[in-house]
Design an enzyme around this catalytic site. Structure first.
Site, PDB file in Angstrom:
ATOM      1  N   GLN B 223     -13.577  -3.669 -12.776  1.00 40.17           N
ATOM      2  CA  GLN B 223     -14.054  -4.681 -11.351  1.00 40.17           C
ATOM      3  C   GLN B 223     -15.272  -4.748 -11.497  1.00 40.17           C
ATOM      4  OE1 GLN B 223     -10.917  -1.803  -9.071  1.00 40.17           O
ATOM      5  NE2 GLN B 223     -12.182  -2.962  -7.777  1.00 40.17           N
ATOM      6  N   ARG B 372      -7.968   0.445  -2.033  1.00 39.62           N
ATOM      7  CA  ARG B 372      -8.401  -1.020  -1.359  1.00 39.62           C
ATOM      8  C   ARG B 372      -8.678  -0.699  -0.156  1.00 39.62           C
ATOM      9  NH1 ARG B 372      -3.460  -5.419  -1.487  1.00 39.62           N
ATOM     10  NH2 ARG B 372      -4.782  -7.096  -0.297  1.00 39.62           N
ATOM     11  N   CYS B 373     -10.111   0.169  -0.047  1.00 37.06           N
ATOM     12  CA  CYS B 373     -10.908   0.163   1.272  1.00 37.06           C
ATOM     13  C   CYS B 373     -12.350   0.225   0.812  1.00 37.06           C
ATOM     14  CB  CYS B 373     -10.585   1.198   2.233  1.00 37.06           C
ATOM     15  SG  CYS B 373     -11.024   2.916   1.339  1.00 37.06           S
ATOM     16  N   GLU B 742      -9.390  -5.438   2.599  1.00 38.44           N
ATOM     17  CA  GLU B 742      -9.020  -4.204   2.751  1.00 38.44           C
ATOM     18  C   GLU B 742      -8.758  -3.853   4.190  1.00 38.44           C
ATOM     19  OE1 GLU B 742     -11.627  -2.845  -0.892  1.00 38.44           O
ATOM     20  OE2 GLU B 742     -12.774  -2.984   0.789  1.00 38.44           O
TER      21      GLU B 742
END
Lengths: 163, 788
Positions: B223, B372-373, B742
């Site tokens: 990423q 995912r945060c 998110e």
């Protein structure tokens, strides 16, 4: 390692090869035939990213030996529509935003092909159960369900038109 | 609701245009790391530890090397010759690439087998004979600081126990005093267990070193390819891997969610192997390796919320024990070892807060990545949102009303939070009102009263969260010293079509479409005429990557500003073409025209052509712009989620009847993509709330390391999500956007937990930790009945 000659039809083309007894069909497709649209997401037949059609039935190719596919008629994501065209499911996934990262998508579509083949007008619940062997981590499934619904409708119309 | 400045053909902001990236994925033509096949490529497989904590007595490679096709077995001793057996973590702790003497968690890499074929590599891994002397593992983090606990990291100078760091923020004395003086104080210990992002594509690498050009080409599931390149150059510079010789390509990525931010030992070993052997080496994790060797969460939070008897919140205190495994490899900005956890004061206006955290080593896998945060926001939001509900229950007030009475008001923004954030904007009241209206809150309240009268268990749960995303600003945020800005580079070609490159990397978020829409909005060039390129460090401008909802807040802003630079240049060109003064030129999307004479105009395409063919004398030719955007503040997306559940008292089964999510992510680029992101995030919210959690036994064995028993929700478990928006633009972002992907993962778990606990409240059940599974509910019901 014992070698075996296998011959199968993949996406309409006849393929022959000498393969190890232990070679998984998914690796045969990805490594030997260089068709990488069929993906691998687990090793327990849980995720469905490797789903293909064998004689019209959706099968997780990570749990299927290449030797067992001798004589089979196989379809992968690369073979469901002619170049430059879309299968109604491919069109529907695009229209309904049924994919994000795209990794589960080929398996989802291959599974959905058989689902709509056996049940052309599924309810939402039937679709959800029908694709429950395929995991998606991105979309939350709502739009995948909508994609299958759209494809079902379009395929039914196509069928009516050809009758 | 979504007003658009551009036509659908141009496809600027607010248009739900279909995604440009879809076609290749739909036709099986995506190019993921495992799809990369290079001539002469070798395959690597890891030998992993069956024990959580053990001395390595010996590693016998012989039988493995005797297998035809096995070329090498690489051990920690081999890497130690190059001083590559350890690597720094993102938070400057240290992690073994391969061990030389001790393994610290189950499934840790012990050595790597390199072979001509992946099946043969697996054979080789089976044949390596490793002798271990198992030791008693430290599994319970609360026992990690016991006096008789073994010192897990004697390799670290000055390390006397298993304590890693203490962190705190806020005024402890004033918070304690406010709590002591309050009418009502509710307390709870809340655990957010270890979970794993389980992207459907696991992690992997193809490293290819060319001894002649000395170039190291690396295909990586990353990423953050630019940051990884720099880290690699810093870590392996001494063996000759110089940054200009390293090219990282993050190809298509099959989901990231934070799990593809870190550097995993397997990456380093494959790169080292290619460097030493001079051939391409591929390493792809299998699913169990993926699930067991990283994690998110694992915070044990002791919370206290103090209020007046009417429910006016006065103070919040949270003391956390964090289980980091054997090294602190949290993917957090350097100065924020607990990430953005201090957002834990939530969406409410009160004066006193104090948060502290102690992190400890245990014999578990390292990680501390997101799921995912944004950095640790989920933990923070879960703490405050559970406690607010607990307070509402304690004083017998409707949890919606309690929230309305405590919300930060619209006119209070920018709002200085008690723990030091400056919230940019929001209208929390309007957002919750909209959610209540959409779900039919009052009707459900009535239905609940009726059902309770019949002895049925029905619950309504609310979560009104505030996120903090989009790091920088660089003065506060860096990764290993690298400032957290991001970048965009636009080239408009003579024919008016464009190529734009970014320092971020999409993993399914749809950047190829949304970035093109931003440029379409700013330049009036149709989004279909704009190619977007990311992930190749040789071609893309430097950036910190895509995670923590930072792409739109940072790179999206960079795109807008770079486009505005182009527009300024274009204005000069237009003035030249129209033979008027620059001051007489005005802009409307896609064209420049003469003030008062709109028939005299030049399109952006005319201007682009002139930039290469007929530009003003003295002007630098070309039509390109670059911007590196360092945000002045973070953005604060927020939302109001309401969940309605029914619980079967006989079985503990939980039925999610409704779930309404109203998000306020500021201005929206593509509503279709935003909705899709919210759907996905919500399913990754119900996942930890009801299904997922990595379970260890007392020996440190992972009990659910496959997708057979680590329960990623299917379409059957995933409810029908209902979504909506309020729009409060970010005042400091060039597009007024905030980031969204998110928010739902952050907001959904407390809404679901609050709903289930609300359902169980008549039985006297006041808290349950997630995942709230039917068996956990059933146990709680039996216990509650026994106590009653």
């Amino acid at each position: 390692m014992a070698k075996h000659k296998v011959t199968m039809t993949i996406n309409g083309a006849s393929v022959s090869a000498e393969v190890d007894s232990r070679l998984l069909l998914v690796h045969f497709i990805r490594e030997n035939l260089d068709m990488t649209g069929t993906h691998i997401g687990c090793d327990t037949s849980s995720c469905g990213a490797c789903t293909i059609l064998i004689d019209g039935k959706s099968v997780k190719s990570c749990t299927y030996l290449a030797v067992r596919a001798d004589g089979a008629n196989i379809t992968t994501i690369e073979g469901i529509a002619a170049d430059g065209t879309n299968h109604p499911l491919q069109k529907a996934f695009h229209d309904q935003h049924g994919l994000h990262c795209g990794f589960c998508t080929p398996g989802m579509i291959m599974r959905s092909i058989e689902l709509l083949e056996t049940n052309p007008n599924p309810t939402e619940k039937e679709i959800r159960w029908g694709i429950s062997g395929n995991l998606c981590r991105c979309t939350g499934y709502n739009n995948i369900v909508k994609s299958v619904q759209q494809a079902a409708e379009e395929m039914s119309k196509e069928k009516e038109a050809t009758v | 609701m979504f007003s658009c400045k551009t036509s659908p053909e141009v496809g600027g902001m607010g248009h739900s245009v279909k995604r440009k990236e879809d076609a290749r994925f739909l036709h099986g033509k995506g190019n993921y790391t495992d799809d990369v096949k290079l001539p002469g490529m070798l395959h690597m497989v890891m030998v992993r530890s069956p024990y959580a904590y053990a001395k390595i007595l010996s590693i016998d490679k012989e039988k493995a090397l005797a297998i035809d096709g096995v070329l090498a077995v690489i051990t920690g001793e081999d890497l130690a010759q190059y001083n590559l057996h350890w690597m720094p973590t993102l938070l400057s702790d240290s992690q073994m690439v391969l061990p030389t003497d001790t393994v610290m968690h189950q499934s840790q890499e012990v050595c790597a087998v390199i072979a001509t074929d992946r099946y043969i590599a697996v054979d080789g891994a089976e044949a390596v004979d490793v002798q271990y002397e198992p030791m008693q593992a430290v599994v319970n983090p609360f026992k990690a600081l016991d006096e008789d606990a073994p010192l897990l990291r004697p390799d670290k100078e000055g390390q006397k126990d298993n304590h890693i760091y203490h962190w705190e923020r806020g005024d402890k004395a004033k918070t304690d005093a406010a709590i002591a003086a309050a009418d009502v104080v509710v307390k709870e210990r809340i655990h957010l267990p270890r979970i794993h992002v389980a992207s459907i594509e696991t992690c992997g690498v193809v490293a290819s070193y060319d001894k002649d050009t000395e170039k190291m080409l690396i295909y990586l599931t990353s990423q953050a390819p630019h940051a990884i390149r720099t880290i690699l150059a810093l870590v392996a510079g001494h063996v000759g891997l110089s940054e200009e010789k390293i090219r990282i390509i993050a190809p298509d990525i099959g989901g990231g969610f934070g799990g593809k931010v870190p550097v995993y030992p397997g990456y380093v070993v494959a790169i080292a192997a290619s460097f030493l052997i001079g051939k391409p080496v591929k390493w792809i994790e299998d699913r169990s390796e993926n699930l067991v060797n990283g994690f998110a969460r694992d915070y044990h939070m002791d919370c206290e919320l103090a209020a007046t008897k009417d429910g006016k919140i006065q103070a919040f205190k949270v003391s956390t024990l964090a289980d980091h495994g054997y090294t602190d490899s949290s993917a957090n900005p350097s100065k924020y070892p607990t990430g953005m956890f201090s957002i834990c004061t939530g969406s409410y206006d009160y004066e006193h807060a104090f948060a502290e955290l102690d992190a400890v080593y245990t014999n578990k896998a390292p990680g501390g990545v997101a799921y995912r945060c944004s950095f640790r926001v989920t933990e923070a939001v879960h703490a405050i949102e559970r406690m607010v509900d607990k307070l509402a229950a304690e004083i017998g007030k409707d949890p919606a009303l309690l929230r309305f009475e405590n919300f930060i008001k619209k006119e209070q923004f920018p709002y200085a939070s008690p723990l030091g954030w400056s919230y940019d904007s929001g209208d929390y009241k309007a957002t919750l009102e909209k959610a209540m209206e959409m779900v039919g809150y009052d009707e459900y309240k009535k239905e609940q009263a009726e059902k309770r009268a019949q002895g049925k268990l029905m619950g309504i749960g609310i979560c009104t969260f505030t996120e903090v995303v989009g790091a920088g600003p660089s003065k506060d945020f860096d990764i290993l010293g690298i400032a957290m800005f991001d970048s965009a580079e636009i080239r408009v070609h003579p024919t008016g079509k464009a190529l734009a490159r970014f320092g971020t990397k999409s993993q399914g978020q749809g950047h190829e479409t949304t970035y093109a829409q931003i440029l379409a909005e700013e330049l009036g060039i149709p989004y279909t005429d704009i190619e977007i390129d990311e992930g190749d460090t040789d071609t893309a401008p430097y950036g910190l990557g895509t995670y923590a909802s930072r792409s739109t807040p940072t790179a999206g802003a960079a795109a807008a500003i770079a486009a505005r630079k182009l527009r300024d240049k274009g204005k000069k060109i237009a003035a030249h073409l129209l033979e008027v003064s620059e001051d007489d030129i005005e802009w409307e999307v896609g064209k420049y025209f003469v003030k008062g004479a709109p028939e005299k105009s030049k399109t952006i395409q005319d201007v682009a052509f002139a930039a290469y063919t007929n530009f003003p004398p003295g002007m630098e030719p070309g039509f390109e712009a670059t911007h590196y955007y360092d945000p002045p503040n973070l953005t604060f997306p927020n939302g109001a989620y309401i969940c309605v559940v029914e619980v079967d008292e006989e079985t503990g089964a939980i039925d999610v009847k409704r779930f309404v999510a109203i998000d306020d992510c500021g201005n929206i680029i593509n509503p279709m993509i935003v909705e899709g992101q919210v759907h996905g995030g919500l399913t990754q919210g119900i996942a930890p709330a009801m299904y997922e959690g990595i379970v260890y036994d007392d020996e440190g064995n992972v009990l659910n390391g496959t997708l057979m028993d680590y329960l990623v929700p299917t379409a059957v478990e995933s409810p029908h999500w209902e979504t909506g928006h309020t729009i409060t633009p970010s005042p400091h972002h060039p597009l007024g956007a905030k980031g969204v992907a998110e928010s739902p993962t952050v907001g959904a778990p407390p809404a679901i937990a609050n709903a289930i606990i609300d359902a169980l409240y008549p039985l006297g059940i006041k808290h349950l930790d997630i995942p709230i599974t039917p068996d956990k509910v059933w146990d709680a019901i039996q216990k509650a009945k026994a106590e009653a």
